[in-house]
Design an enzyme around this catalytic site. Sequence first.
Site, mmCIF file in Angstrom:
data_model
loop_
_atom_site.group_PDB
_atom_site.id
_atom_site.type_symbol
_atom_site.label_atom_id
_atom_site.label_comp_id
_atom_site.label_asym_id
_atom_site.label_seq_id
_atom_site.Cartn_x
_atom_site.Cartn_y
_atom_site.Cartn_z
ATOM 1 N N LYS A 1 64.921 -25.317 39.285
ATOM 2 C CA LYS A 1 63.851 -24.940 40.239
ATOM 3 C C LYS A 1 64.094 -23.526 40.744
ATOM 4 C CE LYS A 1 61.981 -29.032 40.011
ATOM 5 N NZ LYS A 1 60.737 -29.220 39.239
ATOM 6 N N ALA B 1 64.496 -18.358 44.362
ATOM 7 C CA ALA B 1 63.046 -18.120 44.429
ATOM 8 C C ALA B 1 62.490 -18.403 45.818
ATOM 9 C CB ALA B 1 62.338 -18.980 43.387
ATOM 10 N N LEU C 1 61.669 -20.203 49.576
ATOM 11 C CA LEU C 1 61.237 -21.509 50.082
ATOM 12 C C LEU C 1 60.775 -22.411 48.937
ATOM 13 C CD1 LEU C 1 60.263 -23.314 52.538
ATOM 14 C CD2 LEU C 1 58.040 -22.184 52.267
ATOM 15 N N GLY D 1 62.540 -16.389 50.880
ATOM 16 C CA GLY D 1 63.689 -16.997 51.550
ATOM 17 C C GLY D 1 65.005 -16.712 50.852
ATOM 18 N N GLU E 1 66.057 -13.676 52.356
ATOM 19 C CA GLU E 1 66.503 -13.963 53.730
ATOM 20 C C GLU E 1 67.943 -14.480 53.726
ATOM 21 O OE1 GLU E 1 62.946 -16.495 54.863
ATOM 22 O OE2 GLU E 1 62.911 -15.024 56.479
ATOM 23 N N GLU F 1 55.371 -13.342 50.486
ATOM 24 C CA GLU F 1 54.791 -14.234 51.500
ATOM 25 C C GLU F 1 53.290 -14.024 51.637
ATOM 26 O OE1 GLU F 1 57.829 -13.239 51.578
ATOM 27 O OE2 GLU F 1 59.086 -14.731 52.562
ATOM 28 N N ARG G 1 51.235 -15.597 49.034
ATOM 29 C CA ARG G 1 51.235 -17.070 49.092
ATOM 30 C C ARG G 1 50.559 -17.585 50.359
ATOM 31 N NH1 ARG G 1 52.608 -17.353 43.982
ATOM 32 N NH2 ARG G 1 54.762 -16.890 43.473
ATOM 33 N N GLY H 1 60.245 -17.059 57.456
ATOM 34 C CA GLY H 1 60.670 -17.985 58.514
ATOM 35 C C GLY H 1 62.178 -18.148 58.581
HETATM 36 C C1 1HE Z 1 59.886 -23.458 42.347
HETATM 37 C C2 1HE Z 1 59.929 -22.237 43.044
HETATM 38 C C3 1HE Z 1 59.760 -22.275 44.436
HETATM 39 C C4 1HE Z 1 60.229 -21.830 40.957
HETATM 40 N N1 1HE Z 1 59.543 -23.473 44.989
HETATM 41 N N2 1HE Z 1 59.678 -24.609 42.970
HETATM 42 N N3 1HE Z 1 58.709 -17.807 46.478
HETATM 43 C C5 1HE Z 1 57.908 -17.387 45.474
HETATM 44 O O1 1HE Z 1 56.743 -17.127 45.663
HETATM 45 C C6 1HE Z 1 58.526 -17.297 44.103
HETATM 46 C C7 1HE Z 1 58.012 -18.433 43.232
HETATM 47 N N4 1HE Z 1 58.642 -18.488 41.918
HETATM 48 C C8 1HE Z 1 58.356 -17.593 40.931
HETATM 49 O O2 1HE Z 1 57.646 -16.619 41.107
HETATM 50 C C9 1HE Z 1 58.969 -17.875 39.592
HETATM 51 O O3 1HE Z 1 59.296 -19.259 39.519
HETATM 52 C C10 1HE Z 1 60.255 -17.072 39.274
HETATM 53 C C11 1HE Z 1 59.882 -15.589 39.058
HETATM 54 C C12 1HE Z 1 61.295 -17.180 40.368
HETATM 55 C C13 1HE Z 1 60.898 -17.607 37.968
HETATM 56 O O4 1HE Z 1 59.924 -17.634 36.944
HETATM 57 P P1 1HE Z 1 60.149 -18.546 35.652
HETATM 58 O O5 1HE Z 1 59.014 -18.270 34.706
HETATM 59 O O6 1HE Z 1 61.543 -18.365 35.151
HETATM 60 O O7 1HE Z 1 60.103 -20.079 36.181
HETATM 61 P P2 1HE Z 1 58.844 -20.996 36.551
HETATM 62 O O8 1HE Z 1 58.295 -21.597 35.298
HETATM 63 O O9 1HE Z 1 57.882 -20.306 37.444
HETATM 64 O O10 1HE Z 1 59.529 -22.130 37.416
HETATM 65 C C14 1HE Z 1 60.495 -23.013 36.857
HETATM 66 C C15 1HE Z 1 60.543 -24.230 37.749
HETATM 67 O O11 1HE Z 1 61.019 -23.842 39.034
HETATM 68 C C16 1HE Z 1 59.162 -24.840 37.990
HETATM 69 O O12 1HE Z 1 59.343 -26.220 38.176
HETATM 70 P P3 1HE Z 1 58.907 -27.294 37.036
HETATM 71 O O13 1HE Z 1 59.222 -28.616 37.655
HETATM 72 O O14 1HE Z 1 57.473 -27.032 36.766
HETATM 73 O O15 1HE Z 1 59.800 -26.959 35.858
HETATM 74 C C17 1HE Z 1 58.740 -24.208 39.286
HETATM 75 O O16 1HE Z 1 57.792 -24.963 39.987
HETATM 76 C C18 1HE Z 1 60.068 -24.167 40.013
HETATM 77 N N5 1HE Z 1 60.068 -23.166 41.070
HETATM 78 N N6 1HE Z 1 60.143 -21.241 42.155
HETATM 79 C C19 1HE Z 1 59.515 -24.596 44.276
HETATM 80 N N7 1HE Z 1 59.821 -21.186 45.186
HETATM 81 C C20 1HE Z 1 61.132 -19.831 55.432
HETATM 82 S S1 1HE Z 1 59.788 -19.084 54.862
HETATM 83 C C21 1HE Z 1 60.165 -18.374 53.354
HETATM 84 C C22 1HE Z 1 58.923 -18.066 52.609
HETATM 85 C C23 1HE Z 1 59.185 -17.766 51.174
HETATM 86 O O17 1HE Z 1 60.261 -17.926 50.655
HETATM 87 S S2 1HE Z 1 57.836 -17.169 50.298
HETATM 88 C C24 1HE Z 1 58.451 -16.888 48.694
HETATM 89 C C25 1HE Z 1 58.273 -18.080 47.809
#
Ligand code: 1HE
Length: 264
Positions: free
Chosen positions: A29, A67, A69, A116, A119, A139, A142, A147
């Site tokens: 994940k 990645a 939150l 996060g 963070e 953020e 999305r 946070g």
């Molecule tokens: C996740 C998450 C996640 C991956 N939560 N499950 N963060 C983001 O906006 C970043 C979101 N993630 C991405 O942009 C990409 O996943 C990555 C660039 C990090 C990696 O890409 P990739 O192509 O290697 O992987 P993928 O196919 O997107 O994801 C692989 C698996 O990880 C997939 O799960 P599966 O069950 O379908 O295999 C994804 O759903 C899972 N996954 N990232 C949950 N973030 C306190 S407030 C804080 C606010 C924030 O942090 S906002 C930023 C959120």
Amino acid sequence: MKLPTFNFKNIVVETDKNIAIVSLNRSTKRNALNAEMIEELISIFSAFPRYGVKAVVLRSEGEHFSAGLDLIEHLQQERSASDFMQVCLRWHEAFNKIEYSGIPVIAALKGATIGGGLELASAAHIRIADQTTYFALPEGQRGLFTGGGATIRVSELIGRARMIDMMLTGRIYKANEALSIGLCQYLVENNSDASAIEIAKAVAEIPPLSNFAICSTISHTRNMSALDASYMESFVAGVVNTQPEANERLKAFANKTAVRVKAD
Ligand code: 1HE
């Protein structure tokens, strides 16, 4: 140094002499931070001082540091505003434990260090990136807001304007540029883990009282007036700079057996 066995599901904890190595272990994940992982981080960083850990490496399994939150958990839980405020309090508890622990924490970053994840990284005392590392605060894209303390720590590292730009535009900082703006302090060719372990072992040799001061006092002064901060500095320096370990090291300097501080 021996740590008890912990039954964690999302992190792995190992030791190498007197340093601890904490690995985020949810690479399928992309090391997204779910509520359970945050609780595990609170537990382990609360335990370290009790077991005499002298320095910590914070790293990840897989290709990405984190990645951020867990977006899927957040979606599925259908949290209310007050639910999410409680989530944030737990994140703050975890990240404050890291920053104010008095034990140096060295973060080894690679791949995505996002939201996060950034963070978390910014709560460490030293950040090491490799050529694959990139930083973002998506953020805004999305429909979210930080946070886990980024408004304090990331804005401190890079300034408010850059942080706001990252959140509004989704701007990505790759390793080289990230180094130049202060998101990380070191950039290595590959294997930030090895560099983090090397630095952790070196800082573990510093007297614990000095490390305690360095890895808590400077953070605490952020909320103080300059007058109060300088008073606290004098207080801490009074205790640290008269410790027996300092005396021994100063004697070595006087005897010309201590290393000299030279640029080459
Ligand atoms: C996740 C998450 C996640 C991956 N939560 N499950 N963060 C983001 O906006 C970043 C979101 N993630 C991405 O942009 C990409 O996943 C990555 C660039 C990090 C990696 O890409 P990739 O192509 O290697 O992987 P993928 O196919 O997107 O994801 C692989 C698996 O990880 C997939 O799960 P599966 O069950 O379908 O295999 C994804 O759903 C899972 N996954 N990232 C949950 N973030 C306190 S407030 C804080 C606010 C924030 O942090 S906002 C930023 C959120």
